[in-house]
Design a protein around this motif. Structure first.
Motif, PDB file in Angstrom:
ATOM      1  N   ARG A 171      -3.279  -0.408  -4.976  1.00 53.84           N
ATOM      2  CA  ARG A 171      -4.703  -0.344  -4.613  1.00 53.84           C
ATOM      3  C   ARG A 171      -5.293  -1.723  -4.351  1.00 53.84           C
ATOM      4  O   ARG A 171      -6.188  -1.878  -3.534  1.00 53.84           O
ATOM      5  N   ILE A 201       0.846  -1.207   0.000  1.00 57.39           N
ATOM      6  CA  ILE A 201       0.000   0.000   0.000  1.00 57.39           C
ATOM      7  C   ILE A 201       0.876   1.249   0.000  1.00 57.39           C
ATOM      8  O   ILE A 201       0.588   2.224  -0.687  1.00 57.39           O
ATOM      9  N   PHE A 255      -4.613  -2.605  -0.864  1.00 61.42           N
ATOM     10  CA  PHE A 255      -5.520  -1.841  -0.001  1.00 61.42           C
ATOM     11  C   PHE A 255      -6.896  -2.504   0.052  1.00 61.42           C
ATOM     12  O   PHE A 255      -7.499  -2.628   1.116  1.00 61.42           O
ATOM     13  N   ALA A 282       0.591   4.380   5.481  1.00 60.15           N
ATOM     14  CA  ALA A 282       1.068   3.000   5.318  1.00 60.15           C
ATOM     15  C   ALA A 282       2.593   2.928   5.298  1.00 60.15           C
ATOM     16  O   ALA A 282       3.178   1.976   5.809  1.00 60.15           O
ATOM     17  N   TRP A 341      -4.207   4.524   4.249  1.00 58.73           N
ATOM     18  CA  TRP A 341      -3.657   4.779   2.915  1.00 58.73           C
ATOM     19  C   TRP A 341      -2.521   5.802   2.983  1.00 58.73           C
ATOM     20  O   TRP A 341      -1.476   5.614   2.359  1.00 58.73           O
TER      21      TRP A 341
END
Length: 193
Positions: free
Chosen positions: A22, A17, A25, A65, A62
């Motif tokens: 993505r 991430i 994630f 990370a 996000w």
């Protein structure tokens, strides 16, 4: 990263991430959102606000990370739940507390059977008693009883020792028992002390 890799550990997903993956994630969010949402709903007693808090927590995941230390002292799930609890507490402090009695009742789509009504009334009574607890006691009860965390896990989330969490739980059980007894409900949790 494909969603076909759900067994990848959280630390590896966080590293991916941090690189902008993505898919990683999505896997991490799928793995942990339900429990985070459950914690937020119990603390806030409001599904819409809980959803907003969890979304805010995932934005933090996000953006932060890259700062996660793999193999550190806490598991990712513990850190995520701590972020969610802190965001809930911040939200409640900013908005104040809305009494459960002021919330509108939602109609029950289930058939109106006597046992279902009694169970729902008991749940509402317990929820109201839980909502009346001091914030730290309510959070400890939510984590240990509803989310089935150990006192050690809850302690790490709340930055408390295990004896401090156990003390919060004992005080919460006494307070809940007293409130429920005052309402004529007896025998709740007496075998736990």
């Amino acid at each position: 990263m494909a969603l076909a890799e759900p067994m990848v550990d959280d630390d590896t997903l966080l590293a991916r991430i941090a690189g902008g993956d993505r898919g990683a994630f999505t896997v991490l969010a799928t793995r942990h959102t339900a429990r985070a949402l459950s914690v937020a709903q119990r603390v806030l007693n409001n599904a819409a606000e809980a959803d907003e808090v969890v979304q805010e927590a995932w934005v933090k995941v996000w953006t932060k990370a890259g700062q996660w230390e793999a193999g550190g002292s806490a598991r990712f799930s513990t850190w995520l739940h701590r972020v969610v609890v802190n965001l809930c507490i911040d939200r409640r402090r900013k908005q104040g507390f809305e009494a459960l009695e002021d919330a509108p009742d939602m109609p029950d789509p289930a058939p109106a059977a006597g046992s279902l009504i009694a169970r729902r009334q008991m749940s509402e009574t317990i929820a109201a008693a839980l909502a009346g607890l001091p914030e730290r006691q309510r959070v400890a009860v939510s984590l240990c009883y509803y989310e089935e965390m150990s006192a050690a896990e809850a302690g790490r989330m709340l930055d408390l020792s295990v004896p401090a969490v156990e003390s919060l739980l004992a005080r919460a059980r006494r307070a809940l028992r007293g409130r429920l007894t005052a309402l004529g409900i007896t025998g709740v949790g007496e075998d736990e002390e």
